[in-house]
Design a protein around this motif. Structure first.
Motif, PDB file in Angstrom:
ATOM      1  N   GLU A 108      34.153  -5.323  41.174  1.00 22.36           N
ATOM      2  CA  GLU A 108      33.104  -6.352  41.318  1.00 22.36           C
ATOM      3  C   GLU A 108      33.500  -7.508  42.231  1.00 22.36           C
ATOM      4  O   GLU A 108      32.717  -7.899  43.105  1.00 22.36           O
ATOM      5  N   LYS A 125      31.249  -8.163  45.509  1.00 24.14           N
ATOM      6  CA  LYS A 125      30.487  -9.428  45.556  1.00 24.14           C
ATOM      7  C   LYS A 125      30.902 -10.281  46.748  1.00 24.14           C
ATOM      8  O   LYS A 125      30.062 -10.906  47.395  1.00 24.14           O
ATOM      9  N   LEU A 170      26.074 -11.946  45.396  1.00 33.44           N
ATOM     10  CA  LEU A 170      25.729 -11.703  43.992  1.00 33.44           C
ATOM     11  C   LEU A 170      24.396 -10.988  43.830  1.00 33.44           C
ATOM     12  O   LEU A 170      24.271 -10.077  42.999  1.00 33.44           O
ATOM     13  N   ALA A 171      23.397 -11.344  44.618  1.00 34.07           N
ATOM     14  CA  ALA A 171      22.071 -10.727  44.457  1.00 34.07           C
ATOM     15  C   ALA A 171      22.122  -9.238  44.769  1.00 34.07           C
ATOM     16  O   ALA A 171      21.577  -8.411  44.017  1.00 34.07           O
ATOM     17  N   SER A 194      24.056  -7.393  42.068  1.00 34.37           N
ATOM     18  CA  SER A 194      23.217  -7.235  40.887  1.00 34.37           C
ATOM     19  C   SER A 194      22.259  -6.057  41.052  1.00 34.37           C
ATOM     20  O   SER A 194      22.121  -5.207  40.166  1.00 34.37           O
ATOM     21  N   GLU A 195      21.638  -5.982  42.209  1.00 38.46           N
ATOM     22  CA  GLU A 195      20.694  -4.894  42.499  1.00 38.46           C
ATOM     23  C   GLU A 195      21.405  -3.543  42.470  1.00 38.46           C
ATOM     24  O   GLU A 195      20.927  -2.576  41.877  1.00 38.46           O
ATOM     25  N   THR A 234      24.269  -2.735  41.004  1.00 35.07           N
ATOM     26  CA  THR A 234      24.852  -2.414  39.698  1.00 35.07           C
ATOM     27  C   THR A 234      23.795  -2.047  38.660  1.00 35.07           C
ATOM     28  O   THR A 234      23.945  -1.074  37.922  1.00 35.07           O
ATOM     29  N   LEU A 235      22.721  -2.826  38.589  1.00 34.67           N
ATOM     30  CA  LEU A 235      21.713  -2.619  37.550  1.00 34.67           C
ATOM     31  C   LEU A 235      20.798  -1.441  37.860  1.00 34.67           C
ATOM     32  O   LEU A 235      20.300  -0.777  36.947  1.00 34.67           O
TER      33      LEU A 235
END
Length: 256
Positions: A149, A153, A158-159, A162-163, A165-166
């Motif tokens: 991570e 990152k 971060l955005a 996040s996209e 990873t999720l």
């Protein structure tokens, strides 16, 4: 030519102040622990070699760049010590790439998953083909990309992390990865990719090695705590991989 060796292969060739490290494994160029350890040692050795200015990191074949850590080893983890040791493998490679005094060019010819995305992110400059889609699928088996991570990152923000990873089941295209900053350029063919890698490496190798070394330090500012941070993350993943959720998820994948 792709390797058939169970623990994979790692070869380094030196030419005109450029070291080309090529890794391979029959399971989509994934990394068993032994291969991660060999890559870490090789990067540390190259870092001390004054005859080398630039490193090219590539994998065998024209299909997958890297499928991440060895699935077979992941399934075999039975206690916390084994789990922590397993995830420390990629932590050590990322830290070796971070502290290597040479600029590292990543040559990404195909799909990249999990730890492979971390490997690409730890390169200083990445060139790829349009087949080089990426995915972080760790959440689907009850763990997360915790060790990689920080480096992902750092590269894409971060955005985008996040996209990536999720949305753990879907591939992001090479052009998405370029838009987010992981890849510098994307090419239609492997031939074009290799030509551009060679041109870039030759240019960099002609520059003042001391200037490149100082630039490397600048690029990795504020990461001095990563030895401790990535070790902590390896412990988090080591605990999660022993959870009932993960054991059940892994057994389903194993039966496929």
């Amino acid at each position: 030519m792709t390797t058939t060796r169970q623990n994979g292969s790692l070869y380094t060739s030196l030419q005109n102040n450029i070291a080309t490290i090529e890794f391979g494994h029959p399971a989509s160029n994934s990394f068993p622990s032994e291969l991660l350890n060999r890559l870490t040692k090789e990067l540390n050795s190259i870092s001390e070699n004054d005859a080398i200015s630039v490193v090219i990191l590539k994998s065998e074949g024209e299909k997958a760049f890297c499928a991440g850590a060895s699935f077979d080893e992941l399934v075999a983890i039975s206690n916390l010590q084994e789990g922590e040791k397993f995830f420390t493998g990629f932590a050590n490679v990322i830290n070796a790439m971070r502290t290597c005094g040479k600029i590292i060019i990543g040559r990404v010819q195909g799909k990249t998953v999990g730890g492979g995305v971390g490997l690409a992110s730890a390169c200083d400059y990445v060139l790829a083909t349009e087949n080089a889609a990426i995915k972080l699928s760790e959440l689907t088996i009850g763990i997360g990309p915790f060790v990689i991570e920080p480096v992902v990152k750092r590269k894409i923000g971060l955005a985008a992390l996040s996209e990536l990873t999720l949305d753990a089941t879907n591939w992001k295209t090479a052009y998405w990865a370029k838009e987010k900053g992981l890849y510098a350029k994307v090419f239609e063919t492997v031939k074009e990719l290799d030509e551009e890698v060679e041109i870039l490496a030759s240019k960099l190798a002609s520059y003042n090695p001391s200037a490149l070394g100082e630039m490397k330090k600048v690029l990795w500012e504020n990461t001095q705590n990563w030895n401790e941070l990535l070790a902590e993350r390896a412990l988090v993943s080591g605990k999660l991989v022993l959870s009932d959720f993960t054991k059940k998820a892994l057994s389903k994948f194993s039966k496929k």
